[in-house]
Enzyme design. Structure first.
Site, PDB file in Angstrom:
ATOM      1  N   CYS A   1       0.781  -1.240   0.000  1.00 16.56           N
ATOM      2  CA  CYS A   1       0.000   0.000   0.000  1.00 16.56           C
ATOM      3  C   CYS A   1       0.814   1.292   0.000  1.00 16.56           C
ATOM      4  O   CYS A   1       0.683   2.083  -0.919  1.00 16.56           O
ATOM      5  CB  CYS A   1      -0.957  -0.004   1.182  1.00 16.56           C
ATOM      6  SG  CYS A   1      -2.222  -1.260   0.988  1.00 16.56           S
TER       7      CYS A   1
HETATM    8  P1  NAD Z   1      -4.714  -8.781  -3.819  1.00 18.42           P
HETATM    9  O1  NAD Z   1      -3.856  -8.638  -5.021  1.00 18.42           O
HETATM   10  O2  NAD Z   1      -4.225  -9.530  -2.622  1.00 18.42           O
HETATM   11  O3  NAD Z   1      -6.097  -9.444  -4.242  1.00 18.42           O
HETATM   12  C1  NAD Z   1      -6.813  -9.125  -5.383  1.00 18.42           C
HETATM   13  C2  NAD Z   1      -7.638 -10.318  -5.801  1.00 18.42           C
HETATM   14  O4  NAD Z   1      -8.438  -9.961  -6.922  1.00 18.42           O
HETATM   15  C3  NAD Z   1      -6.831 -11.543  -6.218  1.00 18.42           C
HETATM   16  O5  NAD Z   1      -7.271 -12.678  -5.500  1.00 18.42           O
HETATM   17  C4  NAD Z   1      -7.127 -11.676  -7.711  1.00 18.42           C
HETATM   18  O6  NAD Z   1      -7.110 -13.016  -8.162  1.00 18.42           O
HETATM   19  C5  NAD Z   1      -8.504 -11.081  -7.789  1.00 18.42           C
HETATM   20  N1  NAD Z   1      -8.909 -10.625  -9.126  1.00 18.42           N
HETATM   21  C6  NAD Z   1      -8.136 -10.132 -10.125  1.00 18.42           C
HETATM   22  N2  NAD Z   1      -8.896  -9.830 -11.202  1.00 18.42           N
HETATM   23  C7  NAD Z   1     -10.176 -10.120 -10.871  1.00 18.42           C
HETATM   24  C8  NAD Z   1     -11.427  -9.992 -11.529  1.00 18.42           C
HETATM   25  N3  NAD Z   1     -11.506  -9.480 -12.762  1.00 18.42           N
HETATM   26  N4  NAD Z   1     -12.542 -10.418 -10.885  1.00 18.42           N
HETATM   27  C9  NAD Z   1     -12.470 -10.935  -9.633  1.00 18.42           C
HETATM   28  N5  NAD Z   1     -11.323 -11.052  -8.965  1.00 18.42           N
HETATM   29  C10 NAD Z   1     -10.183 -10.646  -9.552  1.00 18.42           C
HETATM   30  O7  NAD Z   1      -5.113  -7.290  -3.406  1.00 18.42           O
HETATM   31  P2  NAD Z   1      -5.311  -6.689  -1.918  1.00 18.42           P
HETATM   32  O8  NAD Z   1      -4.016  -6.539  -1.222  1.00 18.42           O
HETATM   33  O9  NAD Z   1      -6.431  -7.386  -1.262  1.00 18.42           O
HETATM   34  O10 NAD Z   1      -5.775  -5.214  -2.322  1.00 18.42           O
HETATM   35  C11 NAD Z   1      -7.014  -4.967  -2.936  1.00 18.42           C
HETATM   36  C12 NAD Z   1      -7.255  -3.465  -2.919  1.00 18.42           C
HETATM   37  O11 NAD Z   1      -7.381  -3.012  -1.559  1.00 18.42           O
HETATM   38  C13 NAD Z   1      -6.122  -2.636  -3.515  1.00 18.42           C
HETATM   39  O12 NAD Z   1      -6.649  -1.513  -4.152  1.00 18.42           O
HETATM   40  C14 NAD Z   1      -5.314  -2.208  -2.308  1.00 18.42           C
HETATM   41  O13 NAD Z   1      -4.605  -1.013  -2.526  1.00 18.42           O
HETATM   42  C15 NAD Z   1      -6.411  -2.001  -1.283  1.00 18.42           C
HETATM   43  N6  NAD Z   1      -5.985  -2.146   0.111  1.00 18.42           N
HETATM   44  C16 NAD Z   1      -5.125  -3.128   0.460  1.00 18.42           C
HETATM   45  C17 NAD Z   1      -4.748  -3.263   1.794  1.00 18.42           C
HETATM   46  C18 NAD Z   1      -3.770  -4.330   2.195  1.00 18.42           C
HETATM   47  O14 NAD Z   1      -3.286  -4.258   3.334  1.00 18.42           O
HETATM   48  N7  NAD Z   1      -3.475  -5.307   1.364  1.00 18.42           N
HETATM   49  C19 NAD Z   1      -5.257  -2.398   2.770  1.00 18.42           C
HETATM   50  C20 NAD Z   1      -6.168  -1.428   2.381  1.00 18.42           C
HETATM   51  C21 NAD Z   1      -6.527  -1.302   1.051  1.00 18.42           C
END
Ligand code: NAD
Length: 433
Positions: A270
């Site tokens: 992030c």
């Molecule tokens: P991640 O990469 O761990 O997970 C994303 C998921 O989306 C994956 O499982 C992937 O297979 C899936 N995906 C991809 N394309 C897809 C589609 N077309 N349809 C359905 N699923 C699909 O991401 P994350 O770390 O969970 O982050 C997600 C969002 O949340 C980002 O914008 C991130 O900046 C934000 N965020 C993350 C955190 C954190 O600590 N990781 C905290 C706050 C906000």
């Protein structure tokens, strides 16, 4: 706390945010359908096996999988059988550091297609971190086009996520803020109602403000860290312990004591990407974000400073055995995204060092990135015969390391996290202190 009324939720993208949100919404009493394009994640969730490690996640998943929680790759099924869909897909950086909205666009298009045949009211919620204006100017038009409906026929809301990896389940259940940015009251009220049961007031606003709150939040925390690192680098040259300095200034209520730990810098999925995305957005609108750019510059220099310190003690690193303790970007997670150990390992390898590494959880993930590092199942094994050790992650177990250093050939430790107790027979070098 208000009275709970269970709803049907679909979660699009079952990564860190999606999986945690899914199990926590189920714990709050809602029915949850997870959607992902990754079949292996769907199978794992349906089997009650967490696709990632997070404290408390596995227990909640086991409790709800097959009951209130299921997973599928079928968007139509998920939209038909839910009232609210949360977009939780990744928003990585493009090669220039700007936000890459490709996955958000793909998920929006799939949701729009599925919405076309749906009769009742449905709310689309953007939970992914997206730069200001994205919900209104990117997500909404795609859904309108693909569904043949207009905003108002369906709801559109921006609801950023503030959880910390490692403490994600706890943070979801004990938030310090819940931000709901909506275009109309109806959709905002529905999303706010999903959080009933949590002891936190909802901050209602519009989507672009909700988007900016998330970026301002992360950018401020990243700024605090880079500030602490810059002061720490100056302190190091002046033989001042920056931790004494930060502990004193942290007593000022206007500053606060958190995020002032000088060290190897911030990593994770992030902070680096979000600060860079805000820089990109600022530039797009013609504003030069001087401070934010410096936050990144300071952060990118810190890992190199560790290797410089190492070279100042060992000279050439060619053929020297260097133990790297800690690979995850922070403790209590197996996530290595933007971990500060990545640039350090790369530079060590570029300098011809023989790198041995240990992390309680992240060895497997780092192996995919660096096949030419030797991974060990304990700190002691990694330290055996080493000419130096670099401490990169604040794992609790590293704090109590002591006799384990006896197996090193040369007891030189460069601590990137201000963790270890200095010992007489060890050359202990702090990064900023
Ligand atoms: P991640 O990469 O761990 O997970 C994303 C998921 O989306 C994956 O499982 C992937 O297979 C899936 N995906 C991809 N394309 C897809 C589609 N077309 N349809 C359905 N699923 C699909 O991401 P994350 O770390 O969970 O982050 C997600 C969002 O949340 C980002 O914008 C991130 O900046 C934000 N965020 C993350 C955190 C954190 O600590 N990781 C905290 C706050 C906000």
């Amino acid at each position: 706390m208000g009275k709970k009324s269970p709803m049907r939720i679909s979660i699009i993208g079952t990564g860190y945010v999606g999986t945690v949100s899914a199990v926590c919404f189920a714990e709050l009493g809602h029915e949850v359908i997870c959607v992902d394009v990754d079949r292996s994640k769907i199978d794992r969730i349906n089997a009650g096996i967490a696709p990632i490690y997070e404290e408390g996640l596995s227990g909640l998943l086991k409790k709800h999988a097959g009951k209130r929680l299921s997973a599928t790759s079928d968007y139509d099924f998920a939209v038909m059988n839910s009232d609210v869909s949360f977009i939780c897909v990744g928003t990585p950086s493009d090669p220039d550091g700007n936000i890459d909205l490709g996955i958000v666009k793909a998920a929006s298009a799939s949701l729009g297609d599925s919405l076309r045949a749906k009769k009742g009211y449905h709310v689309i919620v953007v939970k992914s971190t997206v730069v200001p204006e994205t919900t209104e100017k990117v997500v909404l038009p795609i859904i309108e086009k693909r569904s043949g409906k207009r905003a108002g026929d369906f709801g559109i809301v921006m609801n950023p996520e503030f959880l910390r990896e490692g403490k994600a389940v706890y943070d979801f259940m004990h938030p310090d803020k819940i931000v709901v940015g909506s275009l109309d009251k109806r959709s905002g009220d529905i999303v706010a109602s999903l959080y009933k049961g949590l002891d936190c007031k909802v901050t209602g606003t519009n989507p672009r403000t909700a988007e900016m709150i998330k970026y301002a939040n992360n950018s401020f925390l990243a700024t605090k860290i880079s500030f602490a690192n810059e002061v720490g680098n100056i302190c190091k040259e002046l033989d001042i312990d920056t931790y004494e300095v930060m502990s004193a200034i942290g007593k000022d209520f206007r500053i606060g004591k958190y995020f002032l730990n000088a060290g190897a810098g911030f990593g994770g999925s992030c902070f680096p990407k979000d600060v860079k995305a805000l820089i990109g957005k600022a530039k797009e609108i013609g504003y030069e974000p001087v401070l934010l750019k410096s936050v990144i510059t300071v952060n990118e220099r810190q890992p190199g400073r560790m290797v410089q310190l190492l070279k100042s003690r060992l000279g050439s690193l060619k053929g020297r055995k260097i133990a790297v303790l800690g690979l995850a970007f922070k403790n209590d997670t197996d996530d290595i995204r933007e971990s500060r150990s990545i640039p350090v390992i790369k530079e060590l390898l570029d300098n011809g060092a023989d790198v041995s590494a240990y992390d309680p959880m992240a060895n497997g993930n780092m192996k995919k990135l660096f096949g030419n590092v030797r991974y060990h199942s304990s700190a002691e094994d990694a330290l055996s015969g080493a000419d130096a050790c670099l401490v990169m992650t604040e794992w609790d177990e590293f704090k109590s390391l002591d006799r384990e250093f006896n197996v090193m050939t040369n007891r030189l430790i460069i601590d990137g996290r201000h963790m270890l107790m200095p010992r007489k027979d060890v050359e202990y070098v702090g990064l900023c202190w």
